[in-house]
Write a protein that holds these residues in place. Structure first.
Motif, PDB file in Angstrom:
ATOM      1  N   ARG A  43       8.634  14.006   5.957  1.00  9.99           N
ATOM      2  CA  ARG A  43       8.568  15.133   5.083  1.00  9.99           C
ATOM      3  C   ARG A  43       9.247  14.909   3.923  1.00  9.99           C
ATOM      4  O   ARG A  43       8.736  15.213   2.746  1.00  9.99           O
ATOM      5  CB  ARG A  43       8.533  16.437   5.799  1.00  9.99           C
ATOM      6  CG  ARG A  43       8.020  17.587   5.132  1.00  9.99           C
ATOM      7  CD  ARG A  43       8.041  19.037   5.799  1.00  9.99           C
ATOM      8  NE  ARG A  43       7.438  19.788   4.803  1.00  9.99           N
ATOM      9  CZ  ARG A  43       6.544  20.952   5.386  1.00  9.99           C
ATOM     10  NH1 ARG A  43       6.172  20.787   6.503  1.00  9.99           N
ATOM     11  NH2 ARG A  43       5.981  21.551   4.421  1.00  9.99           N
ATOM     12  N   ASP A  44      10.826  14.925   3.971  1.00  9.59           N
ATOM     13  CA  ASP A  44      11.448  15.077   2.804  1.00  9.59           C
ATOM     14  C   ASP A  44      11.210  13.876   1.857  1.00  9.59           C
ATOM     15  O   ASP A  44      10.991  13.942   0.661  1.00  9.59           O
ATOM     16  CB  ASP A  44      12.854  15.073   3.086  1.00  9.59           C
ATOM     17  CG  ASP A  44      13.663  15.299   1.915  1.00  9.59           C
ATOM     18  OD1 ASP A  44      13.513  16.294   1.116  1.00  9.59           O
ATOM     19  OD2 ASP A  44      14.594  14.545   1.858  1.00  9.59           O
ATOM     20  N   ARG A  45      10.935  12.757   2.423  1.00 12.21           N
ATOM     21  CA  ARG A  45      10.621  11.499   1.781  1.00 12.21           C
ATOM     22  C   ARG A  45       9.239  11.750   1.290  1.00 12.21           C
ATOM     23  O   ARG A  45       9.221  11.059  -0.065  1.00 12.21           O
ATOM     24  CB  ARG A  45      11.003  10.311   2.715  1.00 12.21           C
ATOM     25  CG  ARG A  45      10.526   9.016   1.877  1.00 12.21           C
ATOM     26  CD  ARG A  45      10.737   8.078   2.932  1.00 12.21           C
ATOM     27  NE  ARG A  45      10.302   6.602   2.799  1.00 12.21           N
ATOM     28  CZ  ARG A  45       9.837   5.872   3.476  1.00 12.21           C
ATOM     29  NH1 ARG A  45      10.110   5.873   4.894  1.00 12.21           N
ATOM     30  NH2 ARG A  45       9.256   4.512   3.083  1.00 12.21           N
ATOM     31  N   MET A  46       8.406  11.957   1.774  1.00 10.14           N
ATOM     32  CA  MET A  46       6.870  12.395   1.181  1.00 10.14           C
ATOM     33  C   MET A  46       7.089  13.525  -0.067  1.00 10.14           C
ATOM     34  O   MET A  46       6.448  13.162  -1.058  1.00 10.14           O
ATOM     35  CB  MET A  46       6.192  13.080   2.394  1.00 10.14           C
ATOM     36  CG  MET A  46       5.623  12.177   3.431  1.00 10.14           C
ATOM     37  SD  MET A  46       5.257  13.047   4.786  1.00 10.14           S
ATOM     38  CE  MET A  46       3.222  13.199   4.262  1.00 10.14           C
TER      39      MET A  46
ATOM     40  N   PHE B 212       2.040   3.778   6.570  1.00  9.38           N
ATOM     41  CA  PHE B 212       0.655   4.534   6.312  1.00  9.38           C
ATOM     42  C   PHE B 212       0.744   5.982   5.717  1.00  9.38           C
ATOM     43  O   PHE B 212      -0.088   5.995   4.924  1.00  9.38           O
ATOM     44  CB  PHE B 212      -0.188   4.649   7.800  1.00  9.38           C
ATOM     45  CG  PHE B 212      -1.307   5.203   7.727  1.00  9.38           C
ATOM     46  CD1 PHE B 212      -2.469   4.425   7.609  1.00  9.38           C
ATOM     47  CD2 PHE B 212      -1.212   6.617   7.891  1.00  9.38           C
ATOM     48  CE1 PHE B 212      -3.704   4.947   7.662  1.00  9.38           C
ATOM     49  CE2 PHE B 212      -2.608   7.152   8.061  1.00  9.38           C
ATOM     50  CZ  PHE B 212      -3.698   6.372   7.792  1.00  9.38           C
ATOM     51  N   VAL B 213       2.036   6.589   6.163  1.00 10.19           N
ATOM     52  CA  VAL B 213       2.048   7.819   5.654  1.00 10.19           C
ATOM     53  C   VAL B 213       2.465   7.748   4.138  1.00 10.19           C
ATOM     54  O   VAL B 213       1.802   8.527   3.410  1.00 10.19           O
ATOM     55  CB  VAL B 213       3.242   8.599   6.190  1.00 10.19           C
ATOM     56  CG1 VAL B 213       3.510   9.834   5.708  1.00 10.19           C
ATOM     57  CG2 VAL B 213       2.528   8.979   7.849  1.00 10.19           C
ATOM     58  N   MET B 214       3.222   6.860   3.749  1.00 11.16           N
ATOM     59  CA  MET B 214       3.648   6.862   2.435  1.00 11.16           C
ATOM     60  C   MET B 214       2.727   6.476   1.474  1.00 11.16           C
ATOM     61  O   MET B 214       2.435   6.877   0.204  1.00 11.16           O
ATOM     62  CB  MET B 214       4.941   6.032   2.290  1.00 11.16           C
ATOM     63  CG  MET B 214       6.131   6.667   2.845  1.00 11.16           C
ATOM     64  SD  MET B 214       6.268   8.437   2.538  1.00 11.16           S
ATOM     65  CE  MET B 214       6.948   8.381   0.876  1.00 11.16           C
ATOM     66  N   THR B 215       1.566   5.516   2.095  1.00 10.10           N
ATOM     67  CA  THR B 215       0.514   5.042   1.168  1.00 10.10           C
ATOM     68  C   THR B 215      -0.390   6.505   1.075  1.00 10.10           C
ATOM     69  O   THR B 215      -1.167   6.521  -0.053  1.00 10.10           O
ATOM     70  CB  THR B 215      -0.369   3.861   1.835  1.00 10.10           C
ATOM     71  OG1 THR B 215       0.719   2.907   2.048  1.00 10.10           O
ATOM     72  CG2 THR B 215      -1.602   3.470   1.057  1.00 10.10           C
ATOM     73  N   ALA B 216      -0.484   7.135   2.070  1.00 11.83           N
ATOM     74  CA  ALA B 216      -1.392   8.274   2.047  1.00 11.83           C
ATOM     75  C   ALA B 216      -1.046   9.303   0.914  1.00 11.83           C
ATOM     76  O   ALA B 216      -1.675   9.826   0.225  1.00 11.83           O
ATOM     77  CB  ALA B 216      -1.543   8.849   3.371  1.00 11.83           C
ATOM     78  N   VAL B 217       0.400   9.350   0.928  1.00 10.49           N
ATOM     79  CA  VAL B 217       0.971  10.156   0.100  1.00 10.49           C
ATOM     80  C   VAL B 217       0.628   9.787  -1.451  1.00 10.49           C
ATOM     81  O   VAL B 217       0.146  10.605  -2.246  1.00 10.49           O
ATOM     82  CB  VAL B 217       2.529  10.530  -0.095  1.00 10.49           C
ATOM     83  CG1 VAL B 217       3.327  11.022  -1.178  1.00 10.49           C
ATOM     84  CG2 VAL B 217       2.966  11.157   1.338  1.00 10.49           C
TER      85      VAL B 217
END
Length: 90
Positions: free
Chosen positions: A14-17, A58-63
């Motif tokens: 979450r913090d990185r996002m 995947f999550v960071m690409t989604a961000v």
């Protein structure tokens, strides 16, 4: 994906996002909204995360994609500035 897996794999990002979203959107409020919306969506579609070998990627690409969508929407919503009413000093 079970709640415990989601909690251990996604929530620590979450913090990185947020930092990544803020660097793209240049607004802490918009970044927080984007991350919150994305976390909700990831939770609803958590079955897709089971297919990922690298959940963090995947999550960071989604961000990134969510932020780009927001930036495109802002650009489309903004109206061009009209300079016809301005007079130049003489």
């Amino acid at each position: 994906m079970k709640e415990s897996e989601f909690t251990s794999l996604v929530l620590p990002l979450r913090d990185r996002m947020f930092r990544y979203a803020q660097s793209l959107l240049l607004s802490p409020a918009e970044a927080e909204d984007a991350v919150h919306d994305l976390l909700e969506r990831l939770w609803r579609e958590r079955g897709r995360l089971e297919e990922c070998r690298r959940v963090d990627s995947f999550v960071m690409t989604a961000v990134r994609n969510r932020c780009y969508d927001l930036l495109r929407r802002h650009r489309a919503d903004s109206r061009p500035v009209s300079y016809t009413h301005l007079t130049l000093p003489t």
